[in-house]
Design a protein around this motif. Structure first.
Motif, PDB file in Angstrom:
ATOM      1  N   TRP A  44      25.201  42.339  38.335  1.00 27.33           N
ATOM      2  CA  TRP A  44      26.619  42.660  38.147  1.00 27.33           C
ATOM      3  C   TRP A  44      27.191  43.183  39.464  1.00 27.33           C
ATOM      4  O   TRP A  44      26.586  43.997  40.131  1.00 27.33           O
ATOM      5  CB  TRP A  44      26.787  43.735  37.067  1.00 27.33           C
TER       6      TRP A  44
ATOM      7  N   GLN B  32      36.160  42.771  38.686  1.00 20.24           N
ATOM      8  CA  GLN B  32      35.818  41.451  38.177  1.00 20.24           C
ATOM      9  C   GLN B  32      36.894  40.976  37.211  1.00 20.24           C
ATOM     10  O   GLN B  32      37.460  41.756  36.451  1.00 20.24           O
ATOM     11  CB  GLN B  32      34.463  41.480  37.467  1.00 20.24           C
ATOM     12  N   PHE B  33      37.161  39.663  37.242  1.00 20.42           N
ATOM     13  CA  PHE B  33      38.083  39.039  36.307  1.00 20.42           C
ATOM     14  C   PHE B  33      37.331  37.992  35.496  1.00 20.42           C
ATOM     15  O   PHE B  33      36.390  37.369  35.983  1.00 20.42           O
ATOM     16  CB  PHE B  33      39.247  38.380  37.043  1.00 20.42           C
ATOM     17  N   ILE B  34      37.748  37.819  34.269  1.00 17.63           N
ATOM     18  CA  ILE B  34      37.164  36.806  33.398  1.00 17.63           C
ATOM     19  C   ILE B  34      38.023  35.543  33.452  1.00 17.63           C
ATOM     20  O   ILE B  34      39.258  35.616  33.310  1.00 17.63           O
ATOM     21  CB  ILE B  34      37.063  37.303  31.943  1.00 17.63           C
TER      22      ILE B  34
ATOM     23  N   ASP C  47      31.265  30.750  42.224  1.00 19.30           N
ATOM     24  CA  ASP C  47      31.561  31.298  40.907  1.00 19.30           C
ATOM     25  C   ASP C  47      31.939  30.162  39.965  1.00 19.30           C
ATOM     26  O   ASP C  47      32.880  29.393  40.237  1.00 19.30           O
ATOM     27  CB  ASP C  47      32.718  32.303  40.986  1.00 19.30           C
TER      28      ASP C  47
ATOM     29  N   LYS D  25      32.654  35.363  35.075  1.00 16.81           N
ATOM     30  CA  LYS D  25      33.302  36.457  35.791  1.00 16.81           C
ATOM     31  C   LYS D  25      33.319  36.150  37.280  1.00 16.81           C
ATOM     32  O   LYS D  25      32.430  35.480  37.803  1.00 16.81           O
ATOM     33  CB  LYS D  25      32.579  37.778  35.524  1.00 16.81           C
ATOM     34  N   THR D  26      34.336  36.653  37.964  1.00 16.94           N
ATOM     35  CA  THR D  26      34.453  36.436  39.404  1.00 16.94           C
ATOM     36  C   THR D  26      35.062  37.670  40.060  1.00 16.94           C
ATOM     37  O   THR D  26      35.840  38.416  39.433  1.00 16.94           O
ATOM     38  CB  THR D  26      35.340  35.208  39.704  1.00 16.94           C
ATOM     39  N   THR D  27      34.706  37.895  41.321  1.00 12.51           N
ATOM     40  CA  THR D  27      35.297  38.987  42.110  1.00 12.51           C
ATOM     41  C   THR D  27      36.420  38.470  42.998  1.00 12.51           C
ATOM     42  O   THR D  27      37.005  39.235  43.776  1.00 12.51           O
ATOM     43  CB  THR D  27      34.218  39.665  42.969  1.00 12.51           C
TER      44      THR D  27
ATOM     45  N   ASP E 119      42.704  38.851  33.832  1.00 13.94           N
ATOM     46  CA  ASP E 119      41.833  37.837  33.231  1.00 13.94           C
ATOM     47  C   ASP E 119      42.623  36.566  32.926  1.00 13.94           C
ATOM     48  O   ASP E 119      43.795  36.624  32.529  1.00 13.94           O
ATOM     49  CB  ASP E 119      41.224  38.364  31.932  1.00 13.94           C
TER      50      ASP E 119
ATOM     51  N   SER F  96      27.524  36.833  33.338  1.00 11.65           N
ATOM     52  CA  SER F  96      28.625  37.294  34.180  1.00 11.65           C
ATOM     53  C   SER F  96      28.676  36.607  35.532  1.00 11.65           C
ATOM     54  O   SER F  96      29.730  36.492  36.139  1.00 11.65           O
ATOM     55  CB  SER F  96      28.516  38.812  34.382  1.00 11.65           C
TER      56      SER F  96
END
Length: 712
Positions: free
Chosen positions: A15, A20-22, A47, A60-62, A88, A345
């Motif tokens: 993690w 983080q966004f979904i 990602d 999930k991505t940063t 998100d 994730s």
């Protein structure tokens, strides 16, 4: 195994400490049908993930700000869409459209056939397999019309490229099925235990398949249960052989699909005479329950299946003191599995599975009674992740436990046989898309079994190169092992696994709904089981001294475009094979195989008449058989006459008369009543002091099936 657990743990713990966004959604085609296995990623990053069985995806991505999401799936045009990552992204639907240049993204097809085009299967609903005239609703019957297969009508099982039926293994959602066929008495053809209505797709590999699958020398049949039934429904099927009922109930996050079937061939056999004297005609009761649950971003599918087969006949025991003896069989089979698929994730897809099967047979032949029980269990974990934008990695492992017990009683004499086996396996496979024209796949599978306690290393390699918008070459190589069959392991645990090395070269050309493919193959057999006398409990009787080869050519053409509302395919197989195995006297072609096999399947929808017509024709050159009156150097030197079978089916939509969806269905096999002979058995005649040749023939020259399919 320790390394595998560490890698798995690292993926669960990866993690990021950044925000983080979904990114989530669902992928469908223009008709709203789900697309699973589509690749989804943020352009210029690692990602991403793949859509699971119900078409959904989530990762999930940063990354922040404006990004480009890319979605790709073979056979569809890729899409790119700008998204704003300040929160998100829960886009409900992404629609992919078919690409006329279907090979613009190259894919490896050597050794594989998509035997049930999912887009067409949705249109046909549960009738997909049934529309193949010669299949009579059986999955394996439909697969037998594809190249690489053999017509072995006395068994009804799948024989692929010089391999015996046990060399073709079936998997449901990635889990091995120990007993995929209904149990039948010797010489009586069988069919698959599972209804095609349970599955959304069928993938058939004739060789060179993925490192994810093992314990199959020749072929794998991968059945994928439906992850997203369309709506609530109730189907009632009335057959000339019995009846069936199936229902679907959709709730908010779960779906239940239940089915029950009962067949009794007794009344049918009274109308259509058989070559066998039945005391109890085959009766089958079967039921299944498929439970689909959405758990978070994941999908869980649980299948419970039960089969009960019973039959008895007067067995012509030639050379015995009685002209006929009673042969009876009672088989009970349970199969349970759960598969779970979710996106982690970091964009990694996690797939897990657990399976259990129980197969029990009670067989009696006059004073001989045999009771056996086979229990198996499997646990499997697999992960799919994108290492780089062009590289995806599929890796995991499975554990397989087997227990077999057999009790034999002849009058007052009893004997117990059996064995235990524990198998562990680890696999890893990387696919590298070097460009839009070239792709490589390299993998390895490692297996260990407590039988002989040795490790087996199996490399698998394949590649594909696109030479034009519509044409490509593919090649595949692999080493495959399979443990000895139960009939040998119950006598000895000193046998090694049998081995086959596959070499495959394939060319495929596809334009819209026209497909042509041709494939060359070579298979090298080693360590095949040999014995002097069958079925004796002497370990010294069995060894791994056998060997052999199979080579040939498969050709396939399918066209669902040239004829309006029509669809047809033509398949041809040339096979050259020899083996020295079992109790064979010579290195020769086994009795199951013929050099030339040809299939023509045609389907026509007549919308004006609300009708469907299907035609299937099968030709197979003569098969070898043994005449025991001839010297040993002529073992299996004679040939049967060629096999011919023209089958027809017809469906008519009665909905306009009944006001509810009702379809009438009728089929007949071997329309012209050809006297097909599969081979000959040798029986010693003490009067003439010679062997009589007893022909092995179908139970009847024709098989008829009539049905009403009612949907409520």
């Amino acid at each position: 195994m320790r390394t595998f657990l560490i890698f798995t743990l690292l993926f669960f713990l990866s993690w990021s400490s950044k925000a983080q966004f979904i990114v989530a959604g669902k992928i469908v085609n223009k008709n709203g049908n789900i697309i699973s296995g589509a690749s989804v990623y943020l352009k210029g990053s690692y990602d991403g993930t793949s859509s699971i069985a119900d078409g959904t995806f989530a990762f999930k991505t940063t990354k922040e700000g404006k990004q480009v999401i890319t979605i790709q799936s073979v056979g569809f045009k890729s899409i790119e869409q700008i998204i704003e990552l300040t929160t998100d992204i829960l886009q409900p639907i992404y629609v992919l459209y078919e690409d006329e240049k279907t090979l613009e993204t190259v894919s490896i097809v050597a050794g594989s056939f998509d035997a049930s085009d999912e887009r067409k299967a949705v249109a046909l609903k549960p009738m997909d397999i049934v529309t193949t005239a010669s299949a009579s609703g059986d999955i394996y019957g439909a697969l037998s019309t594809l190249p690489g297969t053999q017509t072995v009508g006395e068994t009804g099982k799948l024989f692929v490229r010089g391999g015996d039926d046990y060399e073709a293994r079936t998997f449901i959602d990635g889990l091995q099925v120990e007993s995929p066929y209904q149990q039948r008495l010797e010489g009586i053809p069988t069919k698959g235990r599972f209804s095609p209505m349970l599955f959304s797709g069928t993938f058939f590999s004739t060789g060179g398949y993925s490192a994810e699958y093992g314990q199959a020398l020749s072929s794998v049949v991968l059945l994928k249960t439906d992850g997203a039934p369309a709506s609530d429904k109730l189907n009632i099927n009335l057959y000339s052989l019995g009846l069936g009922i199936a229902g679907t109930k959709k709730l908010k996050k779960s779906t239940y699909v239940a089915a029950f079937d009962y067949s009794n061939l007794g009344p049918y056999f009274k109308i259509v005479p058989q070559n066998t004297t039945w005391v109890k005609a085959p009766q089958t009761s079967s039921g299944s329950l498929n439970v689909i649950n959405h758990i978070g971003s994941g999908l869980s599918k649980t299948l419970f299946s039960y089969n009960d087969d019973r039959s008895a006949l007067d067995y012509p025991y030639y050379g015995y003191s009685k002209p006929n003896v009673l042969l009876a069989l009672d088989n009970k089979n349970i199969f349970i599995k759960n598969s779970f698929q979710t996106n982690l994730s970091n964009g990694t897809m996690l797939k897990t599975g657990i399976g259990f099967s129980l197969d029990r047979n009670d067989l009696s032949l006059d004073s001989l009674i045999i009771n056996d029980k086979f229990i198996s269990g499997q646990i499997k974990v697999a992960l799919v992740t994108r290492v780089l934008q062009q590289i995806s990695l599929n890796y995991g492992g499975d554990l397989l436990l087997k227990n077999f017990d057999e009790n034999i009683k002849i009058m007052e004499v009893q004997q117990k046989l059996g064995f235990n086996d524990f198998q562990s396996a680890f696999f890893t496979e990387a696919e590298y898309n070097l460009s839009s024209k070239l792709v490589f796949r390299v993998g390895v599978r490692v297996e260990n079994s407590i039988i002989k306690d040795n490790f087996r290393l199996m490399p698998r390699m394949s590649a594909a190169y696109r030479i034009s918008d519509h044409g490509q070459f593919s090649a595949a190589y692999g080493i495959f092992y399979q443990n000895p069959q139960t009939q040998y392991l119950k006598f000895t645990n000193e046998l090694n696994a049998e081995r086959a090395d596959h070499f495959i070269l394939n060319y495929q050309y596809k334009v819209k709904d026209r497909l042509f493919r041709i494939e060359l193959f070579y298979k090298d057999y080693k360590n095949l089981i040999t014995y002097s006398v069958p079925d004796i409990p002497d370990p010294a009787n069995y060894a791994n001294n056998g060997y052999g080869y199979a080579k040939g050519l498969d050709a396939f053409y399918r066209d669902s475009q040239s004829i309006k509302n029509g669809d047809f395919w033509i398949s041809y197989s040339y096979l050259d094979t020899k083996k020295l195995y079992r109790d064979y006297l010579l290195y020769t072609t086994p009795k199951f195989f013929s050099k030339h096999n040809f299939n023509l399947v045609y389907k026509q929808w007549i919308t004006e008449l609300k009708s469907f017509i299907g035609i299937s024709y099968t030709y197979a050159a003569g098969r070898p058989y043994y005449d025991a009156n001839k010297p040993a150097n002529l073992f299996l030197s004679d040939k049967t006459t060629p096999y011919h079978n023209l089958s027809v089916n017809y469906s008519y939509d009665l909905s306009s008369l009944t006001k509810i969806p009702v379809t009438f269905y009728f089929s007949v096999s071997n329309v012209f009543g050809n006297n097909n002979v599969y081979g000959y058995n040798n029986t010693f005649n003490s009067t003439s002091n010679k062997y009589d040749l007893i022909p092995v023939t179908p139970q009847a020259n024709r098989f008829y099936l009539a049905a009403l399919f009612i949907s409520l």
